[in-house]
Design a protein around this motif. Structure first.
Motif, PDB file in Angstrom:
ATOM      1  N   ALA A   1       5.225   0.169  -5.949  1.00 21.96           N
ATOM      2  CA  ALA A   1       4.175   1.104  -6.374  1.00 21.96           C
ATOM      3  C   ALA A   1       3.856   2.077  -5.239  1.00 21.96           C
ATOM      4  CB  ALA A   1       2.919   0.339  -6.777  1.00 21.96           C
ATOM      5  N   PHE A   2       3.912   1.574  -3.998  1.00 19.09           N
ATOM      6  CA  PHE A   2       3.663   2.453  -2.853  1.00 19.09           C
ATOM      7  C   PHE A   2       4.862   3.356  -2.574  1.00 19.09           C
ATOM      8  CE2 PHE A   2       0.138  -0.378  -2.110  1.00 19.09           C
ATOM      9  CZ  PHE A   2      -0.801   0.440  -1.501  1.00 19.09           C
ATOM     10  N   THR A   3       6.069   2.778  -2.582  1.00 18.16           N
ATOM     11  CA  THR A   3       7.238   3.592  -2.221  1.00 18.16           C
ATOM     12  C   THR A   3       7.552   4.631  -3.299  1.00 18.16           C
ATOM     13  OG1 THR A   3       8.687   1.842  -3.059  1.00 18.16           O
ATOM     14  CG2 THR A   3       8.313   1.877  -0.694  1.00 18.16           C
ATOM     15  N   GLN A   4       7.202   4.327  -4.562  1.00 17.52           N
ATOM     16  CA  GLN A   4       7.555   5.286  -5.622  1.00 17.52           C
ATOM     17  C   GLN A   4       6.405   6.192  -6.056  1.00 17.52           C
ATOM     18  OE1 GLN A   4       9.489   3.306  -8.892  1.00 17.52           O
ATOM     19  NE2 GLN A   4      10.911   2.239  -7.542  1.00 17.52           N
ATOM     20  N   PHE A   5       5.164   5.748  -5.901  1.00 15.87           N
ATOM     21  CA  PHE A   5       4.040   6.546  -6.419  1.00 15.87           C
ATOM     22  C   PHE A   5       2.928   6.852  -5.419  1.00 15.87           C
ATOM     23  CE2 PHE A   5       5.878   4.667 -10.251  1.00 15.87           C
ATOM     24  CZ  PHE A   5       5.909   5.758 -11.109  1.00 15.87           C
TER      25      PHE A   5
ATOM     26  N   HIS B   1      -5.325  -1.315  -5.725  1.00 15.87           N
ATOM     27  CA  HIS B   1      -5.781  -1.463  -7.112  1.00 15.87           C
ATOM     28  C   HIS B   1      -4.912  -0.630  -8.055  1.00 15.87           C
ATOM     29  CE1 HIS B   1      -9.733  -2.233  -4.841  1.00 15.87           C
ATOM     30  NE2 HIS B   1      -9.294  -3.400  -5.270  1.00 15.87           N
ATOM     31  N   PHE B   2      -4.557   0.584  -7.611  1.00 15.35           N
ATOM     32  CA  PHE B   2      -3.644   1.397  -8.416  1.00 15.35           C
ATOM     33  C   PHE B   2      -2.258   0.748  -8.464  1.00 15.35           C
ATOM     34  CE2 PHE B   2      -6.675   4.896  -7.384  1.00 15.35           C
ATOM     35  CZ  PHE B   2      -6.929   5.323  -8.681  1.00 15.35           C
ATOM     36  N   ALA B   3      -1.868   0.135  -7.344  1.00 19.33           N
ATOM     37  CA  ALA B   3      -0.557  -0.533  -7.308  1.00 19.33           C
ATOM     38  C   ALA B   3      -0.505  -1.629  -8.369  1.00 19.33           C
ATOM     39  CB  ALA B   3      -0.313  -1.103  -5.910  1.00 19.33           C
ATOM     40  N   LYS B   4      -1.592  -2.393  -8.470  1.00 15.85           N
ATOM     41  CA  LYS B   4      -1.660  -3.465  -9.469  1.00 15.85           C
ATOM     42  C   LYS B   4      -1.562  -2.872 -10.880  1.00 15.85           C
ATOM     43  CE  LYS B   4      -3.289  -7.688 -10.967  1.00 15.85           C
ATOM     44  NZ  LYS B   4      -3.530  -7.418 -12.361  1.00 15.85           N
ATOM     45  N   LEU B   5      -2.253  -1.749 -11.100  1.00 15.35           N
ATOM     46  CA  LEU B   5      -2.210  -1.096 -12.410  1.00 15.35           C
ATOM     47  C   LEU B   5      -0.774  -0.670 -12.756  1.00 15.35           C
ATOM     48  CD1 LEU B   5      -3.738   0.222 -14.849  1.00 15.35           C
ATOM     49  CD2 LEU B   5      -3.844   2.297 -13.481  1.00 15.35           C
ATOM     50  N   LEU B   6      -0.081  -0.087 -11.765  1.00 19.05           N
ATOM     51  CA  LEU B   6       1.292   0.366 -12.003  1.00 19.05           C
ATOM     52  C   LEU B   6       2.216  -0.797 -12.361  1.00 19.05           C
ATOM     53  CD1 LEU B   6       1.365   3.049  -9.182  1.00 19.05           C
ATOM     54  CD2 LEU B   6       1.920   3.528 -11.578  1.00 19.05           C
ATOM     55  N   VAL B   7       1.963  -1.951 -11.749  1.00 14.96           N
ATOM     56  CA  VAL B   7       2.750  -3.151 -12.100  1.00 14.96           C
ATOM     57  C   VAL B   7       2.379  -3.605 -13.518  1.00 14.96           C
ATOM     58  CG1 VAL B   7       3.210  -5.580 -11.538  1.00 14.96           C
ATOM     59  CG2 VAL B   7       3.011  -3.900  -9.701  1.00 14.96           C
ATOM     60  N   ASP B   8       1.078  -3.690 -13.791  1.00 18.32           N
ATOM     61  CA  ASP B   8       0.605  -4.129 -15.120  1.00 18.32           C
ATOM     62  C   ASP B   8       1.158  -3.245 -16.238  1.00 18.32           C
ATOM     63  OD1 ASP B   8      -0.876  -5.997 -13.811  1.00 18.32           O
ATOM     64  OD2 ASP B   8      -2.839  -5.099 -14.214  1.00 18.32           O
ATOM     65  N   GLU B   9       1.268  -1.947 -15.950  1.00 21.57           N
ATOM     66  CA  GLU B   9       1.728  -0.991 -16.970  1.00 21.57           C
ATOM     67  C   GLU B   9       3.251  -0.935 -17.063  1.00 21.57           C
ATOM     68  OE1 GLU B   9      -0.252   1.124 -19.026  1.00 21.57           O
ATOM     69  OE2 GLU B   9      -1.942  -0.106 -18.361  1.00 21.57           O
TER      70      GLU B   9
ATOM     71  N   LYS C   1       5.324   0.210 -14.842  1.00 22.52           N
ATOM     72  CA  LYS C   1       5.928   1.393 -14.207  1.00 22.52           C
ATOM     73  C   LYS C   1       6.784   1.012 -13.000  1.00 22.52           C
ATOM     74  CE  LYS C   1       4.027   4.788 -16.632  1.00 22.52           C
ATOM     75  NZ  LYS C   1       4.867   5.659 -17.480  1.00 22.52           N
ATOM     76  N   VAL C   2       6.409  -0.088 -12.344  1.00 23.28           N
ATOM     77  CA  VAL C   2       7.180  -0.604 -11.202  1.00 23.28           C
ATOM     78  C   VAL C   2       7.212  -2.121 -11.291  1.00 23.28           C
ATOM     79  CG1 VAL C   2       6.694   1.246  -9.519  1.00 23.28           C
ATOM     80  CG2 VAL C   2       5.060  -0.613  -9.810  1.00 23.28           C
ATOM     81  N   LYS C   3       8.178  -2.723 -10.552  1.00 26.49           N
ATOM     82  CA  LYS C   3       8.247  -4.170 -10.715  1.00 26.49           C
ATOM     83  C   LYS C   3       7.429  -4.949  -9.688  1.00 26.49           C
ATOM     84  CE  LYS C   3      12.713  -5.627  -8.761  1.00 26.49           C
ATOM     85  NZ  LYS C   3      12.834  -4.584  -7.776  1.00 26.49           N
TER      86      LYS C   3
END
Ligand code: AMP
Ligand code: MN
Ligand code: MN
Ligand code: MN
Length: 273
Positions: free
Chosen positions: A150-154, A133-141, A143-145
């Motif tokens: 999202a996992f490898t960077q955050f 769910h956080f990974a999806k947020l990071l994509v939506d925002e 921050k990652v493509k």
């Protein structure tokens, strides 16, 4: 077709229980276990939908445990969902998951994302937040493509937004599943990047606690790996389980029930249901 490992919206799956059941019908699944992470919230609804239908539902869960430095997943198949011991363990895990999620949210706010908690709860549809769910947020925002990044960077171990969770131990999870009348199974044994020695050590700990099964086939497991785990299952006298680990959406390259078959040399776990 048999699938003893999949997820719904009650954890980090994309599909509602209704849509998952429809997919089970479409894919001609005869035996299905919904194994949401640390929750059985969707199982009752699935069993009600499947009543009198062609899909037999095995009540199940996927428990997160800590073993040495690794997060390991233990599937519990054919559990009594009313078990006090299991209910207690689920409540503890839920609390730890919540604490971790709030800490991750704070870390992401420090990285410049606003109102993280509200947004991630909206993505999940509940407060039983998992890292996807956080990974999806990071994509939506932006921050990652993609989710993997999202996992490898955050979110992965050692990264900026990683927060270790105080999960239960292998022995606590395994014995609780047994107390609840279920069959404990080591989920996706090749996903933990364990050396052979460590994998055998994990299996010994798991067996001593009362563990009985291992996923010989999980998601995309290759034919070579399937054969290797099959041999390990025979060596340790573990029953063989199989599942797609279907989450829906971009996470799942293998559709519900479409994982490779168990080799003939295996003793399938459903003979013990
Ligand atoms: P959690 O239980 O919150 O730690 O989330 C674990 C879930 O995150 C797993 O069940 C997978 O669905 C997903 N996951 C873990 N690691 C990765 C990864 N490297 N890439 C994509 N998804 C992952
Ligand atoms: Mn998951
Ligand atoms: Mn898992
Ligand atoms: Mn899973």
């Amino acid at each position: 077709m048999i699938d003893l490992h999949c997820h719904s919206q009650y954890s980090d799956g994309i599909l509602s229980v209704e849509d998952l059941y429809q997919k089970a019908l479409d894919n001609h699944i005869s035996l299905l276990a919904l194994t949401d992470h640390d929750t059985v919230a969707g199982v009752g609804k699935l069993m009600a939908l499947a009543q009198n239908g062609p899909v037999k539902i095995i009540p199940a869960i996927e428990l997160s445990v800590r073993w040495k430095t690794k997060d390991i997943h233990i599937v519990g198949l054919n559990i009594d969902m009313g078990s006090d011991a299991l209910t207690h363990l689920i409540a503890e895990q839920k609390q730890q998951r919540l604490i971790r999620a709030q800490t991750i949210a704070e870390k992401l706010e420090r990285l410049g994302i606003e109102r993280v908690w509200d947004k991630v709860c909206k993505i999940a549809g509940h407060e039983h937040i998992a890292r996807p769910h956080f990974a999806k947020l990071l994509v939506d925002e932006g921050k990652v493509k993609d989710l993997q990044k999202a996992f490898t960077q955050f979110l992965g171990r050692g990264r900026q937004a990683f927060v270790p969770t105080i999960w239960s131990s292998v022995s606590e999870a395994v014995s609780t599943i047994r107390v609840a009348g279920g069959l404990p199974v080591i989920a996706h044994p090749l996903k933990y990047t364990l050396t052979n020695t460590k994998l055998h050590e994990l299996i010994r700990t798991f067996k001593e606690a009362g563990g009985v099964g291992i996923e010989v086939v999980s998601g995309e497991t290759s034919p070579q790996d399937i054969l290797n785990i099959a041999k390990i299952s025979l060596q340790h006298q573990l029953l063989a389980s199989t599942g797609s680990d279907f989450h829906g959406g971009q996470y799942s390259r293998v559709d519900l029930g479409k994982q490779r078959s168990l080799p003939d040399i295996c003793e399938p776990i459903w003979t013990a249901f």
